[in-house]
Design a protein around this motif. Sequence first.
Motif, PDB file in Angstrom:
ATOM      1  N   ARG A  95       4.262   6.395  -4.081  1.00 51.49           N
ATOM      2  CA  ARG A  95       4.366   6.124  -5.513  1.00 51.49           C
ATOM      3  C   ARG A  95       3.147   6.700  -6.219  1.00 51.49           C
ATOM      4  O   ARG A  95       2.069   6.835  -5.631  1.00 51.49           O
ATOM      5  N   PHE A  96       3.331   7.049  -7.471  1.00 57.16           N
ATOM      6  CA  PHE A  96       2.207   7.569  -8.250  1.00 57.16           C
ATOM      7  C   PHE A  96       2.392   7.231  -9.718  1.00 57.16           C
ATOM      8  O   PHE A  96       3.499   6.955 -10.186  1.00 57.16           O
ATOM      9  N   GLU A  97       1.267   7.239 -10.418  1.00 56.93           N
ATOM     10  CA  GLU A  97       1.264   6.923 -11.839  1.00 56.93           C
ATOM     11  C   GLU A  97       1.269   8.209 -12.661  1.00 56.93           C
ATOM     12  O   GLU A  97       0.845   9.251 -12.187  1.00 56.93           O
ATOM     13  N   ASN A 174     -12.758   1.983  -2.151  1.00 57.78           N
ATOM     14  CA  ASN A 174     -11.562   1.344  -1.596  1.00 57.78           C
ATOM     15  C   ASN A 174     -10.726   2.357  -0.807  1.00 57.78           C
ATOM     16  O   ASN A 174      -9.913   3.088  -1.360  1.00 57.78           O
ATOM     17  N   LEU A 175     -10.942   2.385   0.508  1.00 58.28           N
ATOM     18  CA  LEU A 175     -10.219   3.326   1.361  1.00 58.28           C
ATOM     19  C   LEU A 175      -8.727   3.017   1.428  1.00 58.28           C
ATOM     20  O   LEU A 175      -7.895   3.917   1.487  1.00 58.28           O
ATOM     21  N   GLN A 179      -5.640   5.503   0.738  1.00 58.04           N
ATOM     22  CA  GLN A 179      -4.606   5.734   1.751  1.00 58.04           C
ATOM     23  C   GLN A 179      -3.210   5.591   1.145  1.00 58.04           C
ATOM     24  O   GLN A 179      -2.323   6.431   1.367  1.00 58.04           O
ATOM     25  N   LEU A 180      -3.008   4.543   0.370  1.00 52.50           N
ATOM     26  CA  LEU A 180      -1.704   4.315  -0.253  1.00 52.50           C
ATOM     27  C   LEU A 180      -1.357   5.406  -1.263  1.00 52.50           C
ATOM     28  O   LEU A 180      -0.217   5.868  -1.327  1.00 52.50           O
ATOM     29  N   LEU A 181      -2.338   5.791  -2.049  1.00 55.23           N
ATOM     30  CA  LEU A 181      -2.100   6.801  -3.085  1.00 55.23           C
ATOM     31  C   LEU A 181      -1.764   8.162  -2.491  1.00 55.23           C
ATOM     32  O   LEU A 181      -0.979   8.929  -3.060  1.00 55.23           O
ATOM     33  N   LEU A 182      -2.366   8.484  -1.347  1.00 61.54           N
ATOM     34  CA  LEU A 182      -2.097   9.769  -0.684  1.00 61.54           C
ATOM     35  C   LEU A 182      -0.842   9.712   0.180  1.00 61.54           C
ATOM     36  O   LEU A 182      -0.339  10.756   0.613  1.00 61.54           O
ATOM     37  N   MET A 187      -5.103   5.261   8.620  1.00 63.66           N
ATOM     38  CA  MET A 187      -6.363   5.221   7.894  1.00 63.66           C
ATOM     39  C   MET A 187      -7.302   6.348   8.299  1.00 63.66           C
ATOM     40  O   MET A 187      -8.029   6.889   7.468  1.00 63.66           O
ATOM     41  N   ASP A 188      -7.285   6.730   9.599  1.00 63.87           N
ATOM     42  CA  ASP A 188      -8.204   7.782  10.026  1.00 63.87           C
ATOM     43  C   ASP A 188      -7.877   9.117   9.371  1.00 63.87           C
ATOM     44  O   ASP A 188      -8.751   9.960   9.184  1.00 63.87           O
TER      45      ASP A 188
END
Length: 210
Positions: A95-97, A174-175, A179-182, A187-188
Amino acid sequence: MTIANLPAIRACRPAWNKCHLVGQKRPLLPKHVWAIRVRLELAGNIRDLAIFNTVIDSKLRGCDLVKLEVADVYAAGQVKERASIIQSKTQKPVRFELSEGTRKSLEDWFRNPLMIGSEYLWPGRFHERLHISTRQYARLVRDWVTSIGLEPSSYGTHSMRRTKVAEIYRKTGNLRAVQLLLGHTKMDSTVRYLGAEIEDALAIAEGIEV
């Protein structure tokens, strides 16, 4: 007399990366983003401005950006504030804004005659090509960074994808959000993607005692 089977001698080819900078491409800085926007606005380049704003907000890979459909970002007579697509690489949703400025540039682009009846957000100029190619997109990126005096070999399509998340991480640390945005599944992958930003975080941590 036995003749040994010797390996064929092949002409040496130059390395594919000779004279090219390889490795992670730099994200744009906020001042670069605004400089490119201003140049595109002054040039009246409605399509490129819409593409540029969309990729900065969406943080999509080039292969997903070029295949965006109108229905992905437009519904009920207006541009969506948030959108979602299935990523080509992972087959996972992301998802993206879409910020106010991006929505405005997309609305302007929708009024262009090229968009009449188009399924894709960035239609190709030839009938056999339904949308722009990733190569065309890469050329656009090169033109954008060159127009503001940056070295084009230091930037690429992944620079566009990394730009907003690099700034988000720099300001929040905030990693998980990055992560969610990409749309990363691990996580790595996000840690490797941020690259130098991780070193920045460690430097900050080293300067704080508890």
